[in-house]
Scaffold this active site. Structure first.
Site, PDB file in Angstrom:
ATOM      1  N   ASP A 110       6.295   1.152   6.429  1.00 43.28           N
ATOM      2  CA  ASP A 110       5.392   1.219   6.534  1.00 43.28           C
ATOM      3  C   ASP A 110       4.397   2.201   5.387  1.00 43.28           C
ATOM      4  O   ASP A 110       3.927   3.007   5.776  1.00 43.28           O
ATOM      5  CB  ASP A 110       4.002   1.319   7.745  1.00 43.28           C
ATOM      6  CG  ASP A 110       2.649   0.264   7.515  1.00 43.28           C
ATOM      7  OD1 ASP A 110       2.350   0.091   6.413  1.00 43.28           O
ATOM      8  OD2 ASP A 110       2.274   1.136   8.917  1.00 43.28           O
ATOM      9  N   HIS A 136       4.455   3.626  12.774  1.00 43.65           N
ATOM     10  CA  HIS A 136       2.726   4.644  12.652  1.00 43.65           C
ATOM     11  C   HIS A 136       3.533   5.465  13.236  1.00 43.65           C
ATOM     12  O   HIS A 136       2.742   6.291  14.023  1.00 43.65           O
ATOM     13  CB  HIS A 136       1.571   4.318  13.349  1.00 43.65           C
ATOM     14  CG  HIS A 136       1.224   3.215  12.093  1.00 43.65           C
ATOM     15  ND1 HIS A 136      -0.248   2.745  13.012  1.00 43.65           N
ATOM     16  CD2 HIS A 136       1.331   2.720  10.475  1.00 43.65           C
ATOM     17  CE1 HIS A 136      -0.464   1.879  11.500  1.00 43.65           C
ATOM     18  NE2 HIS A 136       0.206   2.087  10.514  1.00 43.65           N
ATOM     19  N   ASP A 150       3.745  -5.855   3.656  1.00 47.03           N
ATOM     20  CA  ASP A 150       3.097  -4.522   4.394  1.00 47.03           C
ATOM     21  C   ASP A 150       3.259  -5.776   6.007  1.00 47.03           C
ATOM     22  O   ASP A 150       2.655  -4.905   6.989  1.00 47.03           O
ATOM     23  CB  ASP A 150       1.554  -4.647   4.383  1.00 47.03           C
ATOM     24  CG  ASP A 150       0.811  -3.527   5.330  1.00 47.03           C
ATOM     25  OD1 ASP A 150       2.203  -2.591   5.102  1.00 47.03           O
ATOM     26  OD2 ASP A 150      -0.017  -3.456   5.334  1.00 47.03           O
ATOM     27  N   GLU A 165      -5.321   2.407   1.831  1.00 46.64           N
ATOM     28  CA  GLU A 165      -5.061   1.000   3.232  1.00 46.64           C
ATOM     29  C   GLU A 165      -5.281   1.140   4.795  1.00 46.64           C
ATOM     30  O   GLU A 165      -6.430   0.998   5.522  1.00 46.64           O
ATOM     31  CB  GLU A 165      -3.596   0.523   3.324  1.00 46.64           C
ATOM     32  CG  GLU A 165      -4.282  -0.527   4.144  1.00 46.64           C
ATOM     33  CD  GLU A 165      -3.057  -0.694   5.398  1.00 46.64           C
ATOM     34  OE1 GLU A 165      -4.015  -1.741   5.989  1.00 46.64           O
ATOM     35  OE2 GLU A 165      -2.799   0.285   6.450  1.00 46.64           O
ATOM     36  N   GLU A 166      -4.430   2.760   5.555  1.00 50.08           N
ATOM     37  CA  GLU A 166      -4.423   2.990   6.654  1.00 50.08           C
ATOM     38  C   GLU A 166      -5.599   3.301   7.313  1.00 50.08           C
ATOM     39  O   GLU A 166      -6.136   2.935   8.327  1.00 50.08           O
ATOM     40  CB  GLU A 166      -3.327   4.228   6.949  1.00 50.08           C
ATOM     41  CG  GLU A 166      -1.777   3.765   6.542  1.00 50.08           C
ATOM     42  CD  GLU A 166      -1.012   2.720   7.656  1.00 50.08           C
ATOM     43  OE1 GLU A 166      -1.523   2.455   8.418  1.00 50.08           O
ATOM     44  OE2 GLU A 166      -0.104   2.466   7.061  1.00 50.08           O
ATOM     45  N   HIS A 173       0.735  -0.903  -0.157  1.00 47.91           N
ATOM     46  CA  HIS A 173      -0.427  -0.139   0.324  1.00 47.91           C
ATOM     47  C   HIS A 173       0.867   1.243  -0.207  1.00 47.91           C
ATOM     48  O   HIS A 173       1.568   1.816   0.799  1.00 47.91           O
ATOM     49  CB  HIS A 173      -1.205   0.162   1.000  1.00 47.91           C
ATOM     50  CG  HIS A 173      -0.807   0.104   2.500  1.00 47.91           C
ATOM     51  ND1 HIS A 173       0.087   1.361   2.900  1.00 47.91           N
ATOM     52  CD2 HIS A 173      -0.206  -0.684   3.306  1.00 47.91           C
ATOM     53  CE1 HIS A 173       0.254   1.462   4.352  1.00 47.91           C
ATOM     54  NE2 HIS A 173       0.520  -0.202   4.706  1.00 47.91           N
TER      55      HIS A 173
END
Ligand code: ZN
Length: 441
Positions: free
Chosen positions: A267, A401, A329, A301-302, A255
């Protein structure tokens, strides 16, 4: 488990060439460096994400990949704005925080309230009415992503049910150096929407100790978070067209969006570069498989999964021709193999294990009992067999994140090995004379 029916001897030479080429060129590392340093983080709705999409399309065309295109997707556009958290009593101090994606704002002058600190939902429910008017602090220790992320996803509405005015969630990580971790949250439509933010492990433990001493804790939370109208974005699609059965497809994917902190390096910029470079490398080596290898860089995606859902909808009529889909991922650490969906047919699993032997020299020959990916989830639920690129992920959640998910965390050798694993798997599966699951796949 049935005996494998595939013969891998014919693929040893191509696997060796792919692994050698992946380890001796730095295209993937250079491109991930450009994506992260020159474009940066890529939250849905941001100009960065759209710049990254335009760049990928232009570069994929110069690579000579086939059918390079974007497929339009409307995505949610959440913006963080300014935000802060202060403890006002019993001592005055600023606390590091990151609002959670999808959260509402506080009033402009913030929410000032006393805090209650709980280690889990059971402690929250035991407090009952004593939560009313308070800020709930969840100090849940990390026991695994799937288990602990429940506090991030559902903590706000669970607290709101008891009358809380805001919620703070200990970051979903086993390790912290004063690093808050953002991520998506969901509101229960039955409950009032209250603002919610992540705090560091250090802050959560400080608040826990203070609460346990019996001191009243007063916090002030300020957040400007809001949704703007949905924005136009796109999945990026490119192919290495199959030589004999071009309508049969092996998807390699990641993603392309990220959170709005750090650089989205592990990520999932890394996963996207791995999928893309796998196809580019095969093209460069003149390895054109019988079936088509399709690179998909999913958007959103997130905080929405709109890209994965849109891909399923746009390709519904050819899903029966998708013979396999791999998503990377989990960060681009040293690869261990693939995590194959638990629902895969036994012969498919047996054959995949046989093919994985081509990667035993780089230690990436393990086929784990389960796997998949958020973005390939929608097509897997329609029957496509899926897998994750599995990596040595013991450090992934340290930076996941956070502002620390940056390019310096990328090991170029590990990245190259991920490319090699993806490319050997995709090429061999796409080129096999027979279907992996027997019959017609
Ligand atoms: Zn991700």
């Amino acid at each position: 488990m049935p005996s494998p029916t595939v013969k891998i001897d014919a693929y040893r030479a191509s696997a060796g060439r792919i692994i050698g080429a992946a380890l001796t060129n730095n295209k993937a590392y250079a491109r991930l460096g450009y994506l992260t340093d020159r474009i940066g983080h890529r939250l849905s709705g941001s100009t960065n994400l759209e710049r990254a999409i335009a760049w990928a399309v232009a570069e994929m065309k110069t690579d000579g990949l086939d059918n390079v295109r974007t497929e339009k997707v409307m995505v949610p556009h959440w913006v963080r704005g300014e935000e802060s958290l202060e403890m006002l009593a019993p001592v005055s101090t600023k606390l590091s925080m990151l609002g959670l994606g999808n959260s509402v704002a506080t009033p402009a002058d913030g929410i000032t309230a006393d805090a209650v600190v709980v280690r889990n939902f059971a402690e929250l429910d035991a407090l009952g009415e004593r939560v009313r008017g308070k800020i709930v602090v969840y100090n849940a220790a990390f026991t695994g992503y799937g288990a602990t992320v429940q506090y991030r996803l559902n903590g706000a509405s669970r607290a709101a049910r008891h009358g809380a005015v805001a919620a703070l969630v200990r970051s979903i990580t086993p390790v912290s150096l004063q690093t808050p971790h953002t991520g998506a949250m969901n509101y229960d439509p039955q409950q009032p929407k209250i603002p919610v933010a992540a705090i560091t492990i250090e802050a959560a433990e400080l608040l826990q100790r203070t609460y346990n001493r019996g001191d009243a804790i007063t916090l002030r939370l300020k957040m400007e978070a809001k949704f703007l109208p949905d924005a136009e974005s796109a999945n990026v699609v490119a192919e290495l067209k199959g030589s004999e059965r071009p309508d049969e497809i092996v998807v390699v994917s990641g993603h392309y969006d990220s959170w709005d902190v750090g650089q989205g390096a592990h990520d999932d910029g890394g996963g996207c570069i791995v999928a893309w470079e796998a196809a580019r490398l095969l093209k460069e080596l003149g390895l054109r498989p019988r079936r088509t290898i399709r690179v998909v860089l999913y958007t959103n995606e997130e905080n929405g999964l709109r890209g994965g859902n849109a891909y399923r909808d746009a390709h519904r009529t050819e899903l029966s021709k998708h013979i396999f889909a791999i998503e990377s991922d989990s960060g681009v650490f040293r690869p261990e193999g693939l995590g194959l969906a638990a629902t895969a047919p036994p012969l498919f699993r047996s054959n995949l294990q046989e093919i994985a032997k081509l990667l035993s020299g780089i230690g990436a020959d393990r086929i784990a009992p389960s796997g998949g990916g958020a973005d390939i989830g929608p097509i897997m639920r329609e029957g496509v067999i899926g897998a994750s690129l599995d990596v040595e992920g013991s450090r992934y959640f340290d930076i996941h994140h956070t502002p620390a998910d940056t390019f310096d965390k990328i090991n170029p050798r590990d990245l190259a090995l991920c490319v090699a694993t993806m490319a050997v798997m995709a090429y061999t599966i796409a080129d096999l004379p027979e279907p992996l699951a027997g019959g017609t796949n």
